[in-house]
Write an enzyme that holds these catalytic residues in place. Structure first.
Site, PDB file in Angstrom:
ATOM      1  N   GLN A 236      -2.737 -12.544  24.634  1.00 20.01           N
ATOM      2  CA  GLN A 236      -3.552 -11.698  23.767  1.00 20.01           C
ATOM      3  C   GLN A 236      -5.041 -11.949  24.000  1.00 20.01           C
ATOM      4  OE1 GLN A 236      -0.469 -12.253  20.113  1.00 20.01           O
ATOM      5  NE2 GLN A 236      -2.293 -11.107  19.552  1.00 20.01           N
TER       6      GLN A 236
ATOM      7  N   ARG B 126       0.486 -10.518  12.622  1.00 21.79           N
ATOM      8  CA  ARG B 126      -0.082  -9.223  12.266  1.00 21.79           C
ATOM      9  C   ARG B 126      -0.921  -9.317  10.997  1.00 21.79           C
ATOM     10  NH1 ARG B 126       2.797  -3.972  13.612  1.00 21.79           N
ATOM     11  NH2 ARG B 126       1.175  -2.435  13.414  1.00 21.79           N
ATOM     12  N   CYS B 127      -1.804 -10.324  10.987  1.00 23.94           N
ATOM     13  CA  CYS B 127      -2.764 -10.377   9.884  1.00 23.94           C
ATOM     14  C   CYS B 127      -3.947 -11.158  10.404  1.00 23.94           C
ATOM     15  CB  CYS B 127      -2.195 -11.070   8.651  1.00 23.94           C
ATOM     16  SG  CYS B 127      -2.039 -12.843   8.803  1.00 23.94           S
TER      17      CYS B 127
ATOM     18  N   GLU C  58      -3.515  -4.608  10.793  1.00 27.11           N
ATOM     19  CA  GLU C  58      -2.852  -5.658  10.037  1.00 27.11           C
ATOM     20  C   GLU C  58      -2.746  -5.368   8.564  1.00 27.11           C
ATOM     21  OE1 GLU C  58      -5.226  -8.741  11.741  1.00 27.11           O
ATOM     22  OE2 GLU C  58      -3.852  -8.755  13.428  1.00 27.11           O
TER      23      GLU C  58
END
Lengths: 288, 806
Positions: free
Chosen positions: B237, B384-385, B760
């Site tokens: 990522q 996902r935050c 997110e």
């Protein structure tokens, strides 16, 4: 998730398959749809040196009605069960149950023979076969023999099947026209084994039950034919008190493991709830 | 103008710029199976690596014998910690200031920890070799419960830290203590509680789960010993950070390391960190001189690389009787597993958990976080935050419901009463953040009207009465959540990763014919950057998005950036893109002025070119300008048309949203059915509404999974339970509820295009909405808080304990 080394065989007849099993003994495993065996091999929990793929044996395919019995070849896929006009007309509970097995991709591969022979208590068809009082046809070096589904299962993955034997067909007595049926399965998601499931076959004469058969899935290390519950329901009008007693009798024979689906107490209670709901739906159909 | 001249609307539409529901260009290859992922890459002479892993959660490793394994033809090498010590890589630094074993160095700290690395000619041979490697273990007492980690007699998990009572984030108070992080005014908060008319206190746990992207972590390392160059393909990522870290660890100069992240099949935080598989592949390639590929299987992914959450949050709120909140006090016990490998900006041991005051005007607050070691896998990634933001949102949103129940107030009304008002922005929170913009009341009212909130409450009341009368076995819950996110890490003044400031970058190069190649420091893992970045450029410089190619992930070509996670791409890289585009437009204006023989101040921008003010027919399109930029530039101006921009954001961005979940629960089975889920998001300026909708659908599906059953749990022996998709709840389309999406638009005042990031929000806001719905359903039976996950058996257990089964 990488299997060990094995030799692949693809016999074209039952005799050839049996002879391979005989010659390789414990080192050989028959391969049907592969949805239990292949994952076990990838985890190296099973490491057969000889894999005997039955998909080339034409005699193991197909369904037919012979007298008052429906005979289904062991390599008939669950997809074929779902879409069989014969079964839809005569044994619709097979379609209802098969549609709850895993997902369409798996049903294209998974077979009735593999599902009943593997002895996995999570499989849906063994309980159903006990409910329907099916008989399994086994072929071995000494010829054929038949074992009732209700006598076949000994413990998880332990069955009456000898290492050199194959299940070649399943024979099911055709239930009377107008029978009621239901398979209720509680599961966490598509593709999961049952938290608990109940199969019910019932015939009614007016408001009275003239015959009833109950079996449970995945609430013990084998499928469970609920003989006492079936007996309690037989001859009753399915009044609340009788249903409560039958549910209690069914719950009493469960011995579920605690797992991600829930603790044992929950799974026992869910067997009861599934039975109650299956009974209601089956009775509705029998009356309709 | 003749009839053939396109109208302004046609020219605008041709750009497919910002605000357009442009179809995702990357999906053409993804949906045809033509994506190129790490495992698709094959190199001549490529070897395969695989791990021997520990069956025990806590044990000494007394012997590793690979003699038999090495006899198998095709087995090239077996690496152990002893081998790695030769290159000083038996341990590696974590993003959180801790160190982590690459291979078991004398002991193991969690089940499935990497013990030895087998290198073989193919994966089958590697796995055969694993079966033959003899490892002797001496079991040690296992520590699973974080609440027992700091007991005086708790086993020592990290003998390597013995005597080190000063950690990366201050003093450690116990051998299993990692850090304490305190923020806020403790005295003032204590005073608020002492004077409060009403207080509530609840221990709210957010269980351990895992991001579980479709593609697991993998890499392919190839050391060219002749040129001293390392090529590393990987599921990264943040490829540039991986290159910098690889250079620092290996001492290979950074320019001789080529890190390439090709198509990545989902990340959700799982692919931010560095894992033993990467290090071992690199070392194995250096040792063998051949390329070495490592591909995680699903069970390895779920049980070893990067869990998320595992925060246990004791939450206290002080309030007046009318519901006005007067103070917030939170203590968090964070279970970090065997190593602190949290993927947070380095100065933030608990991420941005101090966003925990949420959307509410708390005059005072105090937060204290203790991180501890247990015999579990390391991680603590932002699934996902933004960093620990979903934990914070769950904490405050559950806490507000607990307060509403105590006060007998409607939870939506309690929120409306305490929202930060639109005129208070920019708003300084009690725990130190400056919220950039918001209009919470408008969003909340819009959401409540959309779902007929009052009507639902009436229906719920009637259902509760019917339940009490025995007429139904179903109860109804309405989950309310109003979250405020903090994303876009981040300003260099407070955000870095191992000293690398968290800026991001874009490079845009216009070709003479007016088509464009652009490269960014961000890295899409499915977010659709190839689509949306082109839309920003299209609007800014008037070239159709279809003529703009976006490339990311190759550190040789892309400008340095910190990658994609924490919803940072749009706030940071998105800003860099807009600013680089504006540099190009500024030069284009000079060129256009020269072409039109006017002063550049006489020109105005109009959709896709410059025109003379008051004479719009005298215009030059960007395509015409591009040609001139190369072939007829104005005197004194160098040819070419390209720009690079590095963007250090002045602040975070603060997206927010109002989510409502309506749920019907069968008390006899514990099965909860989501009847309705409504999600209103305000992410500022909306670049591509369709991609936003897709992001929201995906994040809500993850939130649904987490709240309703997705869990990585351990038994008392430290065996990891449910590390396969049989047990780890990954919902299919069949289980997933229908999503209704909506929006308001409150642009970020400090972002060049006003965008805030959205990826997110649905995970952050969705989890509390689901959990609050379950809690809300049972409130009338006397329950105050039910811990997640809310899978059927646990919900049934709650119903049973509350007497709902008669």
């Amino acid at each position: 998730m990488i299997p060990g080394e094995f030799i692949y065989h693809r016999p074209s007849s039952v005799a050839e398959a049996v002879s391979l099993l005989v010659s390789h003994g414990d080192e050989a495993r028959p391969l049907a749809g592969g949805h239990s065996l292949i994952p076990m091999m990838k985890l190296r929990m099973a490491a057969p040196e000889h894999l005997i793929d039955l998909s080339g044996v034409a005699d193991l395919k197909g369904m037919q009605e012979v007298g008052d019995t429906i005979v289904i070849g062991a390599m008939t896929t669950q997809h074929e069960l779902v879409n069989s006009d014969l079964l839809i007309a005569k044994l619709p509970i097979i379609r209802e149950t098969s549609l709850m097995i895993a997902d369409p991709q798996i049903r294209y591969m998974g077979t009735i023979g593999g599902n009943v022979a593997n002895g996995d208590p999570g499989n849906d068809l063994p309980g159903l076969m006990q409910c329907l009082n099916a008989v399994y046809v086994l072929a071995g070096p000494d010829g054929e023999r038949e074992v009732a589904a209700r006598d076949f299962y000994e413990a998880a993955y332990f069955t009456a099947l000898a290492p050199e034997e194959l299940v070649t067909a399943v024979k099911i007595p055709t239930p009377p026209a107008g029978h009621g049926f239901a398979y209720e399965k509680l599961k966490r998601k598509v593709g999961d084994y049952a938290t608990a499931a109940a199969a019910v076959l019932v015939t009614m004469s007016g408001d009275t039950v003239s015959s009833c058969s109950v079996a449970l899935t995945n609430v013990a290390d084998t499928p469970l034919y609920a003989a006492q519950a079936s007996e309690i329901l037989n001859g009753s009008t399915l009044d609340a008190d009788t249903v409560t007693r039958a549910v209690a009798a069914a719950e009493a024979i469960t011995m579920p493991a605690a797992d991600g689906r829930g603790p044992a107490e929950y799974r026992t209670k869910m067997a009861g709830v599934m039975l109650e709901r299956a009974l209601a739906r089956a009775a509705e159909r029998a009356k309709g | 103008m003749n009839d053939m001249t396109p109208s302004r609307e046609q020219r605008e539409a041709a750009l497919e710029g910002m605000g357009c529901k442009r179809k995702r260009v990357e999906d053409i290859r993804f949906t045809q199976g033509k994506g190129k992922y790490v495992d698709d890459i094959k190199m001549p002479g490529m070897l395969h690596g695989d791990f021997v892993r520990s069956p025990y959660a806590h044990a000494k490793v007394t012997k590793i014998d690979a003699t038999e394994a090495l006899k198998i033809p095709g087995v090239i090498a077996v690496l152990t910690a002893e081998d790695l010590k030769g290159v000083n890589l038996a341990w590696m630094p974590t993003l959180a200031g801790d160190v982590q074993m690459v291979l078991a160095d004398g002991k193991v700290l969690y089940q499935n920890q990497e013990v030895a690395f087998v290198v073989a000619e193919d994966r089958y041979i590697a796995d055969d070799a694993i079966q033959l490697i003899e490892v002797e273990y001496e079991e040690l007492p296992v520590l699973v419960d974080p609440f027992k980690s700091m007991d005086p007699d708790a086993p020592v998990l990290r003998p390597d830290l013995e005597g080190k009572m000063e950690g990366a984030h201050g003093p450690r108070k116990h051998h299993n203590h990692i850090f304490n992080w305190s923020v806020g005014d403790e005295d003032a908060t204590d005073k608020a509680f002492a004077e409060a008319e009403v207080t509530v206190k609840e221990m709210i746990s957010y269980h351990r789960t895992h991001p579980s992207p479709l593609e697991t972590c993998q890499c392919l390392a190839s050391m060219d010993k002749v040129n001293g160059e390392l090529t590393l393909y990987g599921t990264f990522q943040a490829p540039h950070v991986i290159r910098t870290v690889a250079s620092l660890l290996s001492t290979i100069p950074e320019h001789k390391i080529h890190v390439i992240a090709p198509d990545v099949g989902g990340g959700f935080g799982n692919k931010v960190g560095a894992y033993p598989g990467y290090i071992c592949s690199i070392v194995a390639s250096i040792v063998t001189g051949q390329p070495v590929k490592w591909v995680e299987d699903r069970m390895e992914n779920l049980s070893t690389t990067s869990f998320a959450r595992d925060y246990h949050m004791t939450t206290e709120i002080a309030a007046k009787k009318d519901g006005t909140v007067t103070g917030l006090k939170v203590h968090v016990l964070g279970d970090h597993g065997g190593f602190d490998a949290c993927a947070d900006p380095s100065k933030w041991p608990a991420g941005f958990f101090n966003i925990v005051t949420g959307s509410y005007d708390f005059p005072v607050a105090h937060l204290s976080v203790d991180g501890v070691y247990t015999n579990k896998a390391p991680g603590g990634v932002a699934y996902r935050c933004s960093f620990r933001v979903t934990e914070a949102a769950y904490c405050i949103e559950r806490g507000m419901d607990v307060l509403a129940q105590k006060l007998g107030m409607d939870p939506a009304d309690l929120r409306l009463k305490n929202f930060i008002k639109a005129e208070q922005f920019p708003y300084n929170s009690a725990l130190g953040w400056e919220y950039d913009s918001g209009d919470y009341h408008t969003a909340m009212h819009k959401a409540m009207d959309a779902i007929d909130y009052r009507g639902l409450r009436e229906e719920q009341k009637a259902k509760q009465e019917a339940f009490k009368r025995g007429e139904t076995r179903e109860i109804m819950g309405i989950g309310v959540c109003f979250f405020t996110e903090i994303v876009g890490a981040g300003p260099s003044k407070n955000c870095d990763i191992l000293g690398v400031a968290m800026f991001d970058s874009a490079e845009i190069r216009i070709h003479p014919t007016g088509s464009v190649i652009s490269r960014m420091g961000s890295k899409s893992q499915g977010q659709g950057h190839e689509t949306t970045w082109a839309q920003i450029i299209a609007t800014e410089i008037g070239i159709p998005a279809a003529d703009i190619m976006v490339e990311e992930g190759d550190t040789d070509t892309a400008p340095y950036g910190l990658g994609t996670y924490g919803s940072r791409s749009t706030p940071v890289a998105g800003a860099a893109i807009a600013l680089a585009a504006r540099k190009i437009r500024a030069k284009a204006q000079m060129i256009a002025a020269h072409m039109l023989e006017v002063s550049e101040f006489d020109l105005e921008w109009d959709i896709d070119g410059f025109q003379v003010k008051g004479n719009p027919e005298a215009r030059k399109s960007m395509k015409e300008i591009a040609w001139a930029a190369y072939n007829a530039p104005p005197p004194g101006i160098e040819p070419g048309l390209e720009a690079v921009s590095y963007y250090d954001p002045p602040n975070m961005t603060y997206p927010f949203g109002a989510y409502f979940c309506v749920m019907d629960i069968d008390v006899d089975t514990g099965v909860a059915k989501t009847r309705r889920f409504y999600a209103l998001d305000d992410c500022g300026t909306r670049i591509n509404p369709m991609i936003i909708e897709g992001q929201v659908h995906g994040g809500l599906t993850e939130a649904f999974a987490i709240a309703m059953g997705q869990e990585i749990s351990y038994d008392e022996m430290g065996n990891v339970m449910g590390a396969s998709f049989m047990d780890f709840f990954l919902p299919t389309a069949v289980e997933t509820p229908h999503w209704e999406t909506d929006h308001t638009v409150t642009p970020s005042p400090h972002h060049p295009i006003g965008a805030k990031g959205v990826g997110e929000s649905p995970n952050v806001g969705g989890v509390p909405a689901f959990s609050n719905a379950v809690n809300d359903a049972f409130g009338f039976l006397g329950s105050t808080h039910i811990q997640m996950p809310h899978d059927a058996w646990r919900v049934w257990q709650v119903a049973k304990n509350l007497g709902a089964h008669g």
